[in-house]
Motif scaffolding. Structure first.
Motif, PDB file in Angstrom:
ATOM      1  N   THR A  84       0.813  -1.210   0.000  1.00 51.47           N
ATOM      2  CA  THR A  84       0.000   0.000   0.000  1.00 51.47           C
ATOM      3  C   THR A  84       0.844   1.257   0.000  1.00 51.47           C
ATOM      4  N   GLY A  85       0.331   2.267  -0.645  1.00 49.21           N
ATOM      5  CA  GLY A  85       0.911   3.602  -0.580  1.00 49.21           C
ATOM      6  C   GLY A  85       0.199   4.422   0.483  1.00 49.21           C
ATOM      7  N   PHE A  86      -0.785   3.809   1.155  1.00 49.13           N
ATOM      8  CA  PHE A  86      -1.591   4.476   2.171  1.00 49.13           C
ATOM      9  C   PHE A  86      -1.493   3.705   3.482  1.00 49.13           C
ATOM     10  N   ALA A  87      -0.294   3.487   3.945  1.00 51.16           N
ATOM     11  CA  ALA A  87      -0.070   2.671   5.142  1.00 51.16           C
ATOM     12  C   ALA A  87      -0.612   3.350   6.390  1.00 51.16           C
ATOM     13  N   SER A  88      -1.277   2.559   7.218  1.00 48.60           N
ATOM     14  CA  SER A  88      -1.722   3.023   8.527  1.00 48.60           C
ATOM     15  C   SER A  88      -1.769   1.820   9.455  1.00 48.60           C
ATOM     16  N   ILE A  89      -1.709   2.085  10.735  1.00 50.57           N
ATOM     17  CA  ILE A  89      -1.763   1.002  11.703  1.00 50.57           C
ATOM     18  C   ILE A  89      -3.102   0.276  11.592  1.00 50.57           C
ATOM     19  N   ASN A  90      -4.177   1.010  11.426  1.00 61.47           N
ATOM     20  CA  ASN A  90      -5.513   0.428  11.343  1.00 61.47           C
ATOM     21  C   ASN A  90      -5.621  -0.578  10.196  1.00 61.47           C
ATOM     22  N   THR A  91      -5.197  -0.192   8.996  1.00 60.08           N
ATOM     23  CA  THR A  91      -5.309  -1.109   7.862  1.00 60.08           C
ATOM     24  C   THR A  91      -4.321  -2.265   7.983  1.00 60.08           C
ATOM     25  N   LYS A 136       1.196  14.662  14.780  1.00 61.46           N
ATOM     26  CA  LYS A 136       1.046  14.560  13.326  1.00 61.46           C
ATOM     27  C   LYS A 136       0.841  13.118  12.894  1.00 61.46           C
ATOM     28  N   THR A 137       1.577  12.198  13.521  1.00 60.54           N
ATOM     29  CA  THR A 137       1.419  10.785  13.176  1.00 60.54           C
ATOM     30  C   THR A 137       0.044  10.283  13.592  1.00 60.54           C
ATOM     31  N   LEU A 138      -0.413  10.674  14.770  1.00 60.93           N
ATOM     32  CA  LEU A 138      -1.749  10.284  15.223  1.00 60.93           C
ATOM     33  C   LEU A 138      -2.827  10.827  14.284  1.00 60.93           C
ATOM     34  N   GLU A 139      -2.661  12.082  13.855  1.00 58.11           N
ATOM     35  CA  GLU A 139      -3.617  12.679  12.921  1.00 58.11           C
ATOM     36  C   GLU A 139      -3.617  11.907  11.601  1.00 58.11           C
ATOM     37  N   TRP A 140      -2.417  11.602  11.109  1.00 56.90           N
ATOM     38  CA  TRP A 140      -2.255  10.881   9.851  1.00 56.90           C
ATOM     39  C   TRP A 140      -2.930   9.503   9.937  1.00 56.90           C
ATOM     40  N   GLY A 162     -15.053  16.267   9.877  1.00 49.17           N
ATOM     41  CA  GLY A 162     -15.458  17.642  10.164  1.00 49.17           C
ATOM     42  C   GLY A 162     -14.488  18.664   9.598  1.00 49.17           C
ATOM     43  N   MET A 163     -13.930  18.377   8.433  1.00 48.23           N
ATOM     44  CA  MET A 163     -13.023  19.343   7.799  1.00 48.23           C
ATOM     45  C   MET A 163     -13.409  19.522   6.337  1.00 48.23           C
ATOM     46  N   HIS A 164     -12.922  20.585   5.746  1.00 46.36           N
ATOM     47  CA  HIS A 164     -13.199  20.860   4.344  1.00 46.36           C
ATOM     48  C   HIS A 164     -12.460  19.843   3.474  1.00 46.36           C
ATOM     49  N   ARG A 165     -13.095  19.464   2.372  1.00 43.58           N
ATOM     50  CA  ARG A 165     -12.522  18.475   1.462  1.00 43.58           C
ATOM     51  C   ARG A 165     -11.149  18.899   0.947  1.00 43.58           C
ATOM     52  N   ARG A 166     -10.983  20.177   0.606  1.00 44.73           N
ATOM     53  CA  ARG A 166      -9.687  20.654   0.098  1.00 44.73           C
ATOM     54  C   ARG A 166      -8.607  20.603   1.177  1.00 44.73           C
ATOM     55  N   THR A 167      -8.988  20.867   2.416  1.00 49.83           N
ATOM     56  CA  THR A 167      -8.027  20.777   3.527  1.00 49.83           C
ATOM     57  C   THR A 167      -7.545  19.341   3.668  1.00 49.83           C
ATOM     58  N   LEU A 168      -8.479  18.401   3.598  1.00 51.98           N
ATOM     59  CA  LEU A 168      -8.112  16.989   3.685  1.00 51.98           C
ATOM     60  C   LEU A 168      -7.222  16.590   2.513  1.00 51.98           C
ATOM     61  N   ALA A 169      -7.564  17.030   1.320  1.00 56.29           N
ATOM     62  CA  ALA A 169      -6.756  16.702   0.136  1.00 56.29           C
ATOM     63  C   ALA A 169      -5.331  17.240   0.292  1.00 56.29           C
ATOM     64  N   ARG A 170      -5.184  18.449   0.831  1.00 52.91           N
ATOM     65  CA  ARG A 170      -3.841  19.017   1.060  1.00 52.91           C
ATOM     66  C   ARG A 170      -3.069  18.195   2.087  1.00 52.91           C
ATOM     67  N   LYS A 171      -3.730  17.788   3.154  1.00 53.25           N
ATOM     68  CA  LYS A 171      -3.069  16.965   4.176  1.00 53.25           C
ATOM     69  C   LYS A 171      -2.598  15.638   3.592  1.00 53.25           C
ATOM     70  N   LEU A 172      -3.438  15.024   2.770  1.00 44.32           N
ATOM     71  CA  LEU A 172      -3.060  13.750   2.165  1.00 44.32           C
ATOM     72  C   LEU A 172      -1.904  13.913   1.195  1.00 44.32           C
ATOM     73  N   GLU A 173      -1.893  14.992   0.468  1.00 42.84           N
ATOM     74  CA  GLU A 173      -0.816  15.241  -0.502  1.00 42.84           C
ATOM     75  C   GLU A 173       0.498  15.580   0.225  1.00 42.84           C
ATOM     76  N   GLN A 175       1.641  14.644   3.221  1.00 41.95           N
ATOM     77  CA  GLN A 175       2.296  13.579   3.961  1.00 41.95           C
ATOM     78  C   GLN A 175       2.197  12.242   3.249  1.00 41.95           C
ATOM     79  N   ARG A 176       2.348  12.253   1.931  1.00 37.65           N
ATOM     80  CA  ARG A 176       2.258  11.011   1.179  1.00 37.65           C
ATOM     81  C   ARG A 176       3.297  10.015   1.700  1.00 37.65           C
ATOM     82  N   VAL A 177       2.848   8.798   1.940  1.00 39.09           N
ATOM     83  CA  VAL A 177       3.750   7.745   2.434  1.00 39.09           C
ATOM     84  C   VAL A 177       4.651   7.302   1.310  1.00 39.09           C
ATOM     85  N   LYS A 178       5.955   7.254   1.584  1.00 38.22           N
ATOM     86  CA  LYS A 178       6.902   6.873   0.526  1.00 38.22           C
ATOM     87  C   LYS A 178       7.490   5.539   0.812  1.00 38.22           C
TER      88      LYS A 178
END
Length: 178
Positions: A84-91, A136-140, A162-173, A175-178
């Motif tokens: 995955t390029g979207f790694a998280s502890i949950n998944t 930041k890691t907890l938020e991610w 509870g956040m704006h879609r563009r704000t979320l898109a910026r956050k995802l962009e 901190q992209r997992v490499k």
């Protein structure tokens, strides 16, 4: 470890799937390719692979976690690695619960994946870090947990957080997992 070197790759990125396939074929694996869960299910009707590599985020209505569950139900001894390029502890936890033997963040190469097939048992020798988790890691991780719950729908995830879609898109962009 399975004796048969038949590998099923479930990956919707055709170029990456071909590259991975050729690399495993050079290592004497026979490779089957599927772009989603339906294609994988059709292949399982005629083949019984001992190994599988599954992309966590697939296009359309297909989920990598659902694929892991289907593969494990088909053969409990199959060695399944989730990429995955979207790694998280949950998944990662859910993938292991559903039957994956390993969970790797992209970019991972054939060596990493083959090593993951060979490293099935857990190890108590892994060093526990003394550093606590940052905000930041907890938020991610929270963002990615909700993203997975919302089937990777950005708008629905933003609404649930509870956040704006563009704000979320910026956050995802950002901190992209490499």
């Amino acid at each position: 470890m399975p004796n048969e070197r038949l590998l099923l790759i479930i990956e919707d990125d055709a170029a990456f799937a071909r590259t991975l396939s050729r690399s495993f074929e050079r290592r004497d694996y026979t490779v089957l390719l599927a772009a989603n869960q339906e294609e994988a299910a059709a292949l399982l009707e005629q083949h019984n692979p001992g190994y599988a590599v599954v992309d966590l985020k697939l296009k359309g209505n297909s989920s990598g976690l659902a694929c892991v569950q289907m593969l494990h139900q088909h053969d409990e001894d199959m060695l399944i690695v989730v990429l995955t390029g979207f790694a998280s502890i949950n998944t990662a936890v859910e993938a292991i619960k559903l039957g994956a033997c390993q969970y790797l963040a992209k970019p991972s190469n054939t060596d990493d994946i083959e090593a993951a097939f060979g490293h099935v048992a857990g190890s108590a020798e892994i060093e526990v870090t003394a550093r606590s988790t940052s905000i930041k890691t907890l938020e991610w991780e929270r963002i990615h947990a909700v993203l997975a719950e919302a089937d990777f729908n950005i708008s629905e995830t933003a609404r649930r957080l509870g956040m704006h879609r563009r704000t979320l898109a910026r956050k995802l962009e950002k901190q992209r997992v490499k």
